[in-house]
Every structure is written in structure tokens, then in C-alpha cells.
Design a protein around this motif. Structure first.
Motif, PDB file in Angstrom:
ATOM      1  N   CYS A  12      -5.540   0.556  -7.352  1.00  0.00           N
ATOM      2  CA  CYS A  12      -4.640   1.446  -6.639  1.00  0.00           C
ATOM      3  C   CYS A  12      -3.230   1.335  -7.197  1.00  0.00           C
ATOM      4  O   CYS A  12      -2.711   0.226  -7.349  1.00  0.00           O
ATOM      5  N   ARG A  14      -0.637   2.271  -5.750  1.00  0.00           N
ATOM      6  CA  ARG A  14       0.340   2.087  -4.668  1.00  0.00           C
ATOM      7  C   ARG A  14       0.355   0.671  -4.123  1.00  0.00           C
ATOM      8  O   ARG A  14       1.406   0.068  -3.953  1.00  0.00           O
ATOM      9  N   CYS A  15      -0.838   0.152  -3.769  1.00  0.00           N
ATOM     10  CA  CYS A  15      -0.862  -1.138  -3.086  1.00  0.00           C
ATOM     11  C   CYS A  15      -1.490  -2.247  -3.926  1.00  0.00           C
ATOM     12  O   CYS A  15      -1.453  -3.401  -3.550  1.00  0.00           O
ATOM     13  N   CYS A  42      -3.110   2.176   3.191  1.00  0.00           N
ATOM     14  CA  CYS A  42      -2.695   2.922   2.003  1.00  0.00           C
ATOM     15  C   CYS A  42      -3.651   4.077   1.732  1.00  0.00           C
ATOM     16  O   CYS A  42      -4.863   3.953   1.910  1.00  0.00           O
ATOM     17  N   HIS A  44      -5.080   5.321  -0.994  1.00  0.00           N
ATOM     18  CA  HIS A  44      -5.178   4.765  -2.339  1.00  0.00           C
ATOM     19  C   HIS A  44      -5.068   5.819  -3.441  1.00  0.00           C
ATOM     20  O   HIS A  44      -5.694   6.866  -3.385  1.00  0.00           O
TER      21      HIS A  44
HETATM   22 ZN   LIG Z   1      -3.764   1.579  -2.112  1.00  0.00          ZN
END
Ligand SMILES: [Zn+2]
Length: 61
Positions: A12, A14-15, A42, A44
Motif C-alpha cells: 500500500c 498510503r499505509c 486505509c 489501500h
Molecule cells: Zn493502506
């Protein structure tokens, strides 16, 4: 001729959640510190999305 290419890992953007493909489904990657699940809330954004093409074309013989 075309053949399917399947990604074996994804992460991912983002996270940082990491998963790998076990021939049936995505499973969370585990490290010595435990599973890398990232943020459960999140949405994802997998690093294979948008850039990964499931179809590979081959030319020649
Ligand atoms: Zn994520």
C-alpha cells in the motif's frame, strides 16, 4: 500469444501494508515483528494499481 501475469507481492502506497499472493488470495506479509497490516481504515492504494498490466504479450516464436 498472450499469457496471464500475476503479481506476487503488493504494498500500500498510503499505509505501508504488505501482502503476498498465495495462489488463492492475498495474505498479509508477516515479519519478525508481526504482520504488516498497515492502517485498518486505509483505502489501500496498492503499488501495482495503475502500473501493473495483467496481460503480457509475447512476440516471435
Ligand atoms: Zn493502506
Amino acid at each position: 500469444m498472450v499469457r496471464l501475469r500475476t503479481p506476487t507481492h503488493r504494498r500500500c502506497e498510503r499505509c505501508g501494508r504488505r501482502e503476498h499472493w498465495n495462489d488463492e488470495s492475498w495474505v498479509v506479509v508477516r515479519t519478525d515483528d508481526g504482520p504488516v497490516t498497515g492502517d485498518p481504515f486505509c483505502l489501500h492504494e496498492w503499488d501495482i494499481t495503475g502500473t501493473f498490466s495483467p496481460i503480457a504479450t509475447t512476440d516471435g516464436s
